[in-house]
Design a protein around this motif. Structure first.
Motif, PDB file in Angstrom:
ATOM      1  N   SER A   1       3.969  12.018   0.345  1.00  0.00           N
ATOM      2  CA  SER A   1       3.692  11.470   1.673  1.00  0.00           C
ATOM      3  C   SER A   1       4.558  10.248   1.957  1.00  0.00           C
ATOM      4  CB  SER A   1       2.211  11.107   1.766  1.00  0.00           C
ATOM      5  OG  SER A   1       1.943  10.290   2.888  1.00  0.00           O
ATOM      6  N   TRP A   2       4.683   9.372   0.958  1.00  0.00           N
ATOM      7  CA  TRP A   2       5.432   8.133   1.155  1.00  0.00           C
ATOM      8  C   TRP A   2       6.913   8.398   1.401  1.00  0.00           C
ATOM      9  CZ3 TRP A   2       3.165   4.677  -3.363  1.00  0.00           C
ATOM     10  CH2 TRP A   2       1.789   4.507  -3.137  1.00  0.00           C
ATOM     11  N   LEU A   3       7.482   9.331   0.654  1.00  0.00           N
ATOM     12  CA  LEU A   3       8.911   9.621   0.821  1.00  0.00           C
ATOM     13  C   LEU A   3       9.198  10.140   2.224  1.00  0.00           C
ATOM     14  CD1 LEU A   3       9.914  11.274  -2.577  1.00  0.00           C
ATOM     15  CD2 LEU A   3      10.312   8.923  -1.818  1.00  0.00           C
ATOM     16  N   GLU A   4       8.317  10.968   2.731  1.00  0.00           N
ATOM     17  CA  GLU A   4       8.508  11.497   4.076  1.00  0.00           C
ATOM     18  C   GLU A   4       8.459  10.385   5.116  1.00  0.00           C
ATOM     19  OE1 GLU A   4       6.975  15.294   6.750  1.00  0.00           O
ATOM     20  OE2 GLU A   4       5.651  14.487   5.196  1.00  0.00           O
ATOM     21  N   SER A   5       7.498   9.479   4.945  1.00  0.00           N
ATOM     22  CA  SER A   5       7.357   8.374   5.886  1.00  0.00           C
ATOM     23  C   SER A   5       8.513   7.377   5.771  1.00  0.00           C
ATOM     24  CB  SER A   5       6.030   7.658   5.632  1.00  0.00           C
ATOM     25  OG  SER A   5       5.845   6.600   6.544  1.00  0.00           O
ATOM     26  N   ILE A   6       8.909   7.055   4.544  1.00  0.00           N
ATOM     27  CA  ILE A   6      10.013   6.110   4.337  1.00  0.00           C
ATOM     28  C   ILE A   6      11.325   6.694   4.858  1.00  0.00           C
ATOM     29  CG2 ILE A   6      11.383   4.888   2.593  1.00  0.00           C
ATOM     30  CD1 ILE A   6       8.760   4.744   0.922  1.00  0.00           C
ATOM     31  N   SER A   7      11.489   8.004   4.699  1.00  0.00           N
ATOM     32  CA  SER A   7      12.668   8.674   5.248  1.00  0.00           C
ATOM     33  C   SER A   7      12.724   8.520   6.766  1.00  0.00           C
ATOM     34  CB  SER A   7      12.654  10.160   4.872  1.00  0.00           C
ATOM     35  OG  SER A   7      13.654  10.875   5.555  1.00  0.00           O
TER      36      SER A   7
ATOM     37  N   VAL B   1       3.685   1.114   5.624  1.00  0.00           N
ATOM     38  CA  VAL B   1       4.846   1.639   4.898  1.00  0.00           C
ATOM     39  C   VAL B   1       5.337   0.625   3.870  1.00  0.00           C
ATOM     40  CG1 VAL B   1       7.217   2.507   5.117  1.00  0.00           C
ATOM     41  CG2 VAL B   1       5.509   3.082   6.854  1.00  0.00           C
ATOM     42  N   LEU B   2       5.301  -0.652   4.217  1.00  0.00           N
ATOM     43  CA  LEU B   2       5.728  -1.685   3.268  1.00  0.00           C
ATOM     44  C   LEU B   2       4.859  -1.693   2.017  1.00  0.00           C
ATOM     45  CD1 LEU B   2       6.545  -4.773   5.544  1.00  0.00           C
ATOM     46  CD2 LEU B   2       8.084  -2.983   4.713  1.00  0.00           C
ATOM     47  N   LEU B   3       3.571  -1.461   2.187  1.00  0.00           N
ATOM     48  CA  LEU B   3       2.673  -1.401   1.031  1.00  0.00           C
ATOM     49  C   LEU B   3       3.061  -0.249   0.104  1.00  0.00           C
ATOM     50  CD1 LEU B   3      -0.744  -2.094   2.800  1.00  0.00           C
ATOM     51  CD2 LEU B   3       0.458  -3.636   1.240  1.00  0.00           C
ATOM     52  N   CYS B   4       3.442   0.874   0.695  1.00  0.00           N
ATOM     53  CA  CYS B   4       3.894   2.018  -0.111  1.00  0.00           C
ATOM     54  C   CYS B   4       5.197   1.695  -0.832  1.00  0.00           C
ATOM     55  CB  CYS B   4       4.081   3.247   0.781  1.00  0.00           C
ATOM     56  SG  CYS B   4       2.590   3.746   1.679  1.00  0.00           S
ATOM     57  N   MET B   5       6.120   1.061  -0.127  1.00  0.00           N
ATOM     58  CA  MET B   5       7.392   0.667  -0.734  1.00  0.00           C
ATOM     59  C   MET B   5       7.157  -0.279  -1.905  1.00  0.00           C
ATOM     60  SD  MET B   5       9.616   0.143   2.795  1.00  0.00           S
ATOM     61  CE  MET B   5      10.916  -0.771   1.954  1.00  0.00           C
TER      62      MET B   5
ATOM     63  N   HIS C   1       4.708  -0.324  -4.011  1.00  0.00           N
ATOM     64  CA  HIS C   1       4.274   0.395  -5.208  1.00  0.00           C
ATOM     65  C   HIS C   1       5.425   1.164  -5.855  1.00  0.00           C
ATOM     66  CE1 HIS C   1      -0.033  -0.440  -5.240  1.00  0.00           C
ATOM     67  NE2 HIS C   1       0.024  -0.396  -3.917  1.00  0.00           N
ATOM     68  N   ILE C   2       6.332   1.685  -5.042  1.00  0.00           N
ATOM     69  CA  ILE C   2       7.487   2.395  -5.612  1.00  0.00           C
ATOM     70  C   ILE C   2       8.412   1.409  -6.327  1.00  0.00           C
ATOM     71  CG2 ILE C   2       9.530   3.788  -5.078  1.00  0.00           C
ATOM     72  CD1 ILE C   2       8.011   4.980  -2.733  1.00  0.00           C
ATOM     73  N   LEU C   3       8.547   0.225  -5.764  1.00  0.00           N
ATOM     74  CA  LEU C   3       9.443  -0.801  -6.327  1.00  0.00           C
ATOM     75  C   LEU C   3       8.676  -1.835  -7.152  1.00  0.00           C
ATOM     76  CD1 LEU C   3      11.775  -1.368  -3.237  1.00  0.00           C
ATOM     77  CD2 LEU C   3      12.325  -0.126  -5.343  1.00  0.00           C
ATOM     78  N   LEU C   4       7.562  -1.402  -7.739  1.00  0.00           N
ATOM     79  CA  LEU C   4       6.663  -2.316  -8.437  1.00  0.00           C
ATOM     80  C   LEU C   4       7.351  -3.099  -9.555  1.00  0.00           C
ATOM     81  CD1 LEU C   4       3.676  -3.172  -8.357  1.00  0.00           C
ATOM     82  CD2 LEU C   4       3.213  -1.427 -10.080  1.00  0.00           C
ATOM     83  N   HIS C   5       8.378  -2.509 -10.163  1.00  0.00           N
ATOM     84  CA  HIS C   5       9.047  -3.170 -11.283  1.00  0.00           C
ATOM     85  C   HIS C   5      10.392  -3.778 -10.882  1.00  0.00           C
ATOM     86  CE1 HIS C   5       5.945  -1.670 -13.917  1.00  0.00           C
ATOM     87  NE2 HIS C   5       6.154  -0.439 -13.478  1.00  0.00           N
ATOM     88  N   ASP C   6      10.622  -3.869  -9.580  1.00  0.00           N
ATOM     89  CA  ASP C   6      11.855  -4.492  -9.087  1.00  0.00           C
ATOM     90  C   ASP C   6      11.626  -6.002  -8.987  1.00  0.00           C
ATOM     91  OD1 ASP C   6      14.101  -5.366  -7.805  1.00  0.00           O
ATOM     92  OD2 ASP C   6      13.825  -4.188  -5.987  1.00  0.00           O
TER      93      ASP C   6
END
Length: 292
Positions: free
Chosen positions: A197-203, A243-247, A249-254
């Motif tokens: 779901s997140w990838l579709e929205s971020i795209s 969307v930022l909240l989803c981003m 979690h994907i970049l949690l270790h950045d």
């Protein structure tokens, strides 16, 4: 169906300024307004950033200034640019992990076999898409190398993902088998239904950024599934903050993510007329976004 509207005749820059004044917009420096409208189209600036300042087809609310509208435009432009950079990280990361997993599991040309995916028709459409995308990138040295020097001329998955659009990457992941989706999502510490779901929205957001579109006060048509901890706080999924909240979690270790959060805060402080609540931001937005 009602009577169709007729297109309005074009206006000169001077006529645009006079029209705005007629609608009640406060313009204290007409030379500045002409300069801006000569660089940013009336349609891009006025039509998009007057939302919330006037009733539909009506006059501006009392006291609204031209500078306020420009301020929203500048905030959006800067916010879009810094957000695009974070989306690029996600795009690069996801390309890498999908390619590595898929190559190891199915071989470097395993993407050509429909049996490695859920939907055969979807896969057929995917092959047509990548044929076009490889064609558009035919002059890239690595594409020419594989097409010229390798049997069949096909690109291995680790090279092919580099010509994917983010949309194609999202579709590729969506058509993977659930066990495969889980393996990729696990590397991010995320459930696969969320990641899909997140990838579709971020795209979708990425495409808005790429076309210089509006993220400020925008309702998103491709919405992500949010964790319950957010939805229970009343955070919506059709605004940019979701969307930022989803981003996050994907970049949690950045380790640089919090610098991005600081950049957002600096923009909010710089552009005082901006109301980030229209983007779904909460009072404790920074606390929610920061990685502790």
């Amino acid at each position: 169906m009602g009577e169709l509207k007729r297109h309005q005749p074009s206006m000169s820059i001077d006529e645009q300024v006079e029209n705005l004044k007629t609608l009640g917009l406060v313009i204290s420096d007409e030379d500045y307004a002409r300069h801006i409208l000569n660089d940013i189209s009336y349609f891009r600036l006025i039509k998009a950033y007057s939302l919330g300042f006037k009733a539909k087809n009506g006059d501006y609310d009392e006291g609204v200034t031209f500078e306020q509208i420009v301020e929203l435009y500048l905030f959006n432009a800067n916010f879009r640019q810094i957000t695009f950079a974070e989306i690029e990280k996600i795009e690069v990361n996801v390309r890498c992990r999908i390619a590595n997993y898929f190559a190891e599991t199915y071989g470097v040309l395993g993407y050509m076999n429909s049996e490695n995916f859920v939907d055969e028709e979807y896969h057929r459409s995917f092959l047509e898409d990548i044929k076009e995308e490889v064609g558009r990138n035919s002059k890239a040295p690595f594409v020419k190398n594989f097409r010229t020097n390798y049997e069949g001329g096909d690109l291995p998955i680790y090279a092919l993902v580099e010509v994917f659009s983010f949309g194609t990457l999202s579709k590729f992941y969506k058509n993977m088998k659930n066990t495969d989706k889980k393996a990729v999502a696990k590397s991010f510490g995320i459930g696969y239904t969320y990641l899909e779901s997140w990838l579709e929205s971020i795209s979708y957001v990425r495409n808005i950024c790429a076309h210089y579109g509006r993220l400020y006060n925008a309702k998103l048509s491709k919405t992500p599934i949010l964790y319950k901890e957010y939805s229970q706080q009343g955070i919506g999924n059709n605004r940019m903050f979701g969307v930022l909240l989803c981003m996050r979690h994907i970049l949690l270790h950045d380790k640089h993510w919090n610098l991005y959060v600081d950049q957002i805060e600096a923009l909010i402080e710089k552009y005082e007329k901006v109301d980030v609540r229209t983007m779904g931001f909460t009072d404790n937005w920074k606390e929610l976004l920061e990685i502790g």
